[in-house]
Design a protein around this motif. Structure first.
Motif, short mmCIF file in Angstrom:
data_model
loop_
_atom_site.label_atom_id
_atom_site.label_comp_id
_atom_site.label_asym_id
_atom_site.label_seq_id
_atom_site.Cartn_x
_atom_site.Cartn_y
_atom_site.Cartn_z
N MET A 310 0.80 -1.22 0.00
CA MET A 310 0.00 0.00 0.00
C MET A 310 0.83 1.27 0.00
SD MET A 310 -3.27 -1.14 2.20
CE MET A 310 -4.51 -2.13 1.33
N VAL A 311 2.14 1.12 0.07
CA VAL A 311 2.96 2.32 0.17
C VAL A 311 3.17 2.98 -1.17
CG1 VAL A 311 5.18 1.14 -0.06
CG2 VAL A 311 5.05 3.26 1.25
N GLY A 316 -1.18 2.82 -4.19
CA GLY A 316 -0.53 3.52 -3.08
C GLY A 316 -1.22 4.79 -2.65
N LEU A 320 -3.64 2.64 2.73
CA LEU A 320 -2.85 2.97 3.90
C LEU A 320 -2.62 1.71 4.72
CD1 LEU A 320 -1.73 5.60 5.24
CD2 LEU A 320 -3.84 5.67 6.58
CA LIG Z 1 -0.54 4.32 0.64
#
Ligand SMILES: [Ca+2]
Ligand SMILES: [Ca+2]
Length: 431
Positions: A310-311, A316, A320
């Motif tokens: 999720m980064v 992304g 989170l």
């Molecule tokens: Ca993210």
């Protein structure tokens, strides 16, 4: 098959059953082995191709199919998923292990107390759900410190709609839909689904103190404490033992997005990346949902999937990952950590509704995650002045620094770039 070490562990103490707890109607029996294939595999669906054609091409049932989006998910038996089976089907894609790949991200301590004695649930209904609003958390004083730290009172003042009109999908062990804490807060029953059992009643099933029973109820309760006027869409994908299948998680994410969920909470994870789940998340974010997922509870220098992804990359901006610290801002002993982790919230001894009318406390990244989900619902119910795609990044950027003065030195930059959720700073920045 991926087996997780984080199956919810419950320790019960001083349980007191409420006088008017209601037993949910028993669920329909699971719909047989066809609903729980050994393996699943996502394949592309060329334009104009029907489900029948895909099934004929691959010789396997398509358990998910969307011509417009151009994908199908095939159900494969263990024999079909073997190298020789794949050769026989002329498949070159790699199937995924389906069964039990996901588990609830909770190392939970459940401490029940007789919150619901005398059948007096007034405080949970109507005005009562605005428990924190007037600056006094009468009903659950145990959460005072947690919520003071994340600046919840200030946040609710900044976002007076309190999540109204925002649908938050809780994809989990189900929700105790009869619990007075959720009265008036659930999406229409026609939208509920139990993918685990194959029915339309996502009520939790199980025994408190065993496995994951109560997990989803607790997660939903945290969302509502943060955003008391948000709407919860309960979707069941994890069984009483807290584990669940790739297919059901993916189906629930698709369902949530189709029903207009603006926030999707995934307090669950797997050791392995699932392309099927990852693609479902991508589709949901493309439909406007923000997705939050928990980091997992193995105290490892790597976070669970799907939080892991999720980064950055395709999802992304609208997703989170959330880990846990204690009220001193120190990494929770159990929380996974990684340079991939975007945010931490408070995941220790968080009090929240439990099944059968109880109040219980949970510990795990599972209960940190819905603090972020609720915070996003607060923001979305107002009119953020920043684009949707910036909201999760802003939430991470406006967090408290958990590395100052050598704090969390062994985990530098692995509890988020900044660290701990600060809802007031976040809302001041985006509203
Ligand atoms: Ca993210
Ligand atoms: Ca059910």
């Amino acid at each position: 098959m991926v087996k997780r070490s984080t199956a919810a562990l419950l320790i019960l103490s001083a349980l007191a059953l409420a006088g008017c707890s209601q037993q949910a109607p028993s669920a329909a029996a699971p719909q047989g082995a066809a609903a729980r294939p050994s393996h699943v595999m996502q394949v592309r669906v060329p334009a104009g191709t029907t489900r029948e054609q895909i099934e004929a091409t691959y010789g396997a049932p398509a358990v998910m199919f969307d011509a417009a989006e151009g994908y199908a998910v095939l159900a494969l038996s263990a024999a079909q998923a073997s190298p020789s089976g794949l050769r026989a089907l002329s498949l070159t894609e790699t199937p995924e292990s389906n069964l039990g790949a996901f588990s609830a991200s909770a190392v939970a301590t459940v401490q029940g107390r007789s919150m619901w004695i005398k059948g007096d649930f007034n405080l949970w209904t109507a005005e009562g759900r605005s428990m924190w609003i007037k600056g006094q958390y009468d009903l659950i004083p145990e959460n005072n410190l947690n919520f003071q730290i994340i600046r919840l009172e200030q946040a609710q003042t900044l976002a007076p709609k309190l999540g109204q009109g925002i649908k938050v999908a809780v994809i989990d062990t189900g929700v105790d839909v009869e619990h007075p804490a959720f009265a008036g807060s659930l999406a229409p029953a026609g939208e509920w689904r139990d993918f685990y059992a194959g029915d339309t009643n996502p009520d939790e099933e199980g025994v408190l103190g065993e496995g994951g029973y109560g997990h989803g109820t607790g997660v939903a309760g945290v969302v509502l404490q943060v955003a008391p006027k948000a709407t919860i869409l309960p979707l069941r994908v994890l069984g009483p033992d807290g584990s669940g299948d790739v297919l059901h998680v993916a189906q629930a994410i698709d369902w949530a997005a189709a029903k207009g969920a603006q926030v999707i909470n995934l307090s669950l994870g797997s050791d392995e990346r699932s392309a099927v789940v990852q693609d479902a998340i991508k589709r949901a974010t493309e439909r406007g949902a923000l997705v939050v997922a928990s980091a997992g509870n193995e105290n490892r220098p790597a976070i669970s999937y799907p939080a892991h992804d999720m980064v950055s990359g395709g999802v992304g901006e609208r997703s989170l990952s959330v880990g846990s610290v204690n009220t001193a801002g120190l990494k929770s002993s159990f929380s996974n950590y990684s340079s991939n982790l975007e945010l931490v919230a408070l995941g220790e001894n968080v009090y929240t509704p439990g099944p059968d009318g109880l109040l219980v406390s949970w510990t795990g990244t599972s209960v940190a995650t819905p603090m972020a989900a609720g915070g996003l619902a607060l923001a979305l119910s107002q009119t953020p002045r920043v684009p949707l795609k910036d909201l999760t990044r802003k939430m991470a950027e406006k967090a408290y620094d958990v590395y100052s003065n050598g704090m969390n030195a062994p985990y530098k930059d692995k509890l988020g770039k900044k660290g701990l959720l600060n809802l007031e700073a976040f809302l001041k920045d985006v509203l």
